[in-house]
Design a protein around this motif. Structure first.
Motif, short mmCIF file in Angstrom:
data_model
loop_
_atom_site.label_atom_id
_atom_site.label_comp_id
_atom_site.label_asym_id
_atom_site.label_seq_id
_atom_site.Cartn_x
_atom_site.Cartn_y
_atom_site.Cartn_z
N UNK A 177 0.93 -1.21 0.10
CA UNK A 177 -0.08 -0.18 0.03
C UNK A 177 0.84 1.24 0.07
N UNK A 178 1.55 1.54 0.87
CA UNK A 178 2.69 2.59 1.07
C UNK A 178 3.58 2.99 -0.15
N UNK A 179 4.15 1.94 -0.54
CA UNK A 179 4.91 2.11 -1.88
C UNK A 179 4.14 2.68 -2.90
N UNK A 196 -12.58 -0.44 6.32
CA UNK A 196 -13.10 -0.36 7.82
C UNK A 196 -14.79 0.07 7.32
N UNK A 197 -15.20 0.83 6.51
CA UNK A 197 -16.65 1.06 6.11
C UNK A 197 -16.99 -0.40 5.66
N UNK A 205 -4.35 5.12 3.62
CA UNK A 205 -5.31 5.73 4.86
C UNK A 205 -6.89 5.64 4.35
N UNK A 206 -6.77 6.22 2.83
CA UNK A 206 -8.17 6.13 2.17
C UNK A 206 -8.60 4.79 1.92
N UNK A 207 -7.86 3.91 1.51
CA UNK A 207 -8.05 2.60 1.18
C UNK A 207 -8.41 1.99 2.44
#
Length: 536
Positions: free
Chosen positions: A192-194, A209-210, A202-204
């Motif tokens: 994710x971060x790379x 979480x939603x 954080x958006x993903x």
């Protein structure tokens, strides 16, 4: 005698609904665990431009999350006995998702309050334990607490809906939450971060979480309202912030955020997690000396002192964007060819340096070893028989911290093993003066390895000291006649190095000799910063 096989009973509709509800709740628990780890791992990267990524910062972030988990478990346990726990679970997950969306926007504001723009790097570092903890608590305590409530609430819902014993329900929930945490740990760091950067990650994470919130409850109207609120938060920020005009490139690697910025007079800087005007590498339009205040220029002295006449082979540990290479290339005596090898841990640094800062591709005479730790790389280099006239050690884990494993007897012994007879080793140390505690310890360690005094040269107009050693030969000192026997271009540099009080010789008894089993680098750094604070 005839035995009759009992007929298989079909699950009733109610049993199927309970099984489906249990699966959805376990999925929600897994997504909550994933979200917790994704937020925790993104946390340090988010505040790194203000606080760095040292062990103290990680401790603050992890501590804040652990406190939040403890509080969240207690709150969730209390809410589990209330009416409609599934609605409370859904609200907590929606709220955690909204906070994850907000984090990239509010983090700079909170960090700026705790670290004023005018604060120096030294002042920031001295207050680091308290300010990083305060920032972590404000930013990461709320979402971690909200996510932690999911564990007790899911256990209660499963136990109520299936008459499952609490122990059995708790075991399932813990197992699913741990699987989610594992996915969040590895997925965040390696994918994710790379690929998405911190904000995208954080958006993903918020989206996942939603999804857990939807799984946790059938309250359709509640989900619609929460979705509208979350969409409103995203709609205002779907476009990235306008970057300052001097920003040329930016990227996220598994190690850090990397930026290339334009400076005055066409110079460029490569920054890693910096936010205070500091930089990791510099690029000037022309190779050669950079001028007063830049420690890189001191790397040009060993070829002159050694009387290099044909080739000069240099190994740079901590290559960055190749500043040391460019300084050597432009300052070598006429007719001397540079053979350069560089080791750099972060491949993204190499990628951006090649695109924007003139770092050449690997070819004959230029070799870049990307993705390797400096100490790990020394083993294969020695095994292949490579030897150098000059080894430069310019390694930092954060803005001011030398990793402990790259400052010990064992490391410098390995570095000595790749030097030619008479070859030079130079180490850049962020410190205030030649009597700085960190300089004394590293100088003593080098003296113990090389069997002779270490020359420490303070770099004027900076907070750097360059340590010099020589394999199977004594180092030159500013009092030796040969010290000033350099070309005209280096004459001013040598004269600055000869100023009394800006140099010294360090023996093995002048400081603690650092070893792999005893290298208190953090306490030495703190002592160095405390000393600076006393002089301000």
């Amino acid at each position: 005698m005839t035995f009759l096989r009992p007929l298989a009973t079909k699950k009733t509709k109610a049993e199927k609904l309970r099984a489906g509800s249990t699966s959805r709740l376990l999925a929600a628990a897994a997504l909550a665990g994933l979200g917790t780890m994704a937020i925790e791992l993104s946390a340090v990267r988010l505040i790194a431009p203000w606080f760095g990524t040292s062990q103290a910062v990680w401790t603050s972030a992890i501590g804040a999350v652990l406190v939040a988990l403890c509080a969240g478990y207690l709150v969730g346990g209390r809410w589990a006995h209330a009416d409609a726990p599934e609605k409370r679970l859904s609200v907590c997950l929606w709220a955690a998702a909204a906070w994850a969306v907000l984090l990239p926007k509010i983090a700079p504001w909170i960090a700026a309050l705790l670290v004023p723009e005018g604060a120096s790097l030294e002042q920031v570092a001295s207050a680091l334990p308290l300010t990083s903890l305060a920032c972590s608590l404000v930013l990461f305590f709320p979402p971690a607490l909200l996510l932690a409530t999911s564990g007790p609430l899911v256990v209660e819902l499963i136990a109520r809906g299936t008459s499952c014993p609490a122990g059995s329900a708790g075991g399932k929930v813990l197992a699913c939450s741990t699987v989610g945490s594992l996915l969040g740990t590895f997925g965040t760091t390696y994918f994710a971060i790379p690929s998405l950067g911190v904000q995208g990650t954080l958006w993903v994470t918020a989206g996942l979480i939603c999804l857990g919130a939807v799984f946790s409850s059938r309250a359709g109207a509640q989900h619609q309202a929460a979705g509208l609120v979350l969409g409103a938060l995203l709609s205002g920020w779907i476009q990235p912030d306008a970057e300052p005009f001097e920003l040329i490139a930016i990227g996220e690697s598994p190690y850090q955020q990397v930026r290339v910025t334009e400076l005055e007079d066409g110079w460029r800087a490569l920054e890693v997690n910096e936010h205070r005007g500091s930089f990791q590498s510099l690029w000037a339009p022309e190779p050669g000396l950079l001028g007063p205040g830049y420690y890189y220029d001191y790397f040009s002295l060993p070829p002159a002192w050694s009387g290099a006449s044909e080739d000069w082979d240099a190994l740079v540990l901590g290559l960055g964007a190749g500043t040391a290479w460019r300084v050597l290339e432009g300052a070598l005596p006429l007719g001397v060819e540079l053979g350069a090898t560089g080791v750099e841990l972060d491949p993204l640094v190499i990628e951006l340096a090649r695109e924007h800062m003139g770092l050449p591709q690997s070819s004959e005479g230029r070799r870049v070893i990307s993705g390797w730790d400096a100490r790990v790389a020394l083993g294969p280099l020695r095994q292949e028989g490579s030897r150098w006239d000059h080894v430069v050690v310019d390694v930092y884990a954060n803005q001011v911290e030398i990793p402990a494993h790259l400052a010990t007897v064992e490391f410098f012994t390995a570095a000595q093993g790749v030097l030619k007879p008479g070859g030079w080793l130079q180490v850049n140390v962020g410190a205030l003066g030649v009597d700085d505690p960190l300089v004394l310890a590293m100088g003593a360690t080098l003296a113990d390895v090389f069997g002779g005094p270490t020359l420490a040269l303070e770099v004027p107009f900076s907070r750097n000291v360059v340590l010099c050693q020589r394999h199977q030969a004594p180092v030159l000192t500013p009092s030796d006649p040969g010290f000033a026997d350099v070309g005209l271009e280096l004459r001013a540099l040598v004269q600055r190095a000869q100023v009394p009080g800006t140099w010294t010789l360090l023996d093995s008894g002048d400081g603690q000799v650092l070893t792999d089993l005893d290298a208190p680098m953090e306490s030495l750094q703190r002592a160095s910063l405390a000393r600076l604070g006393g002089e301000l």
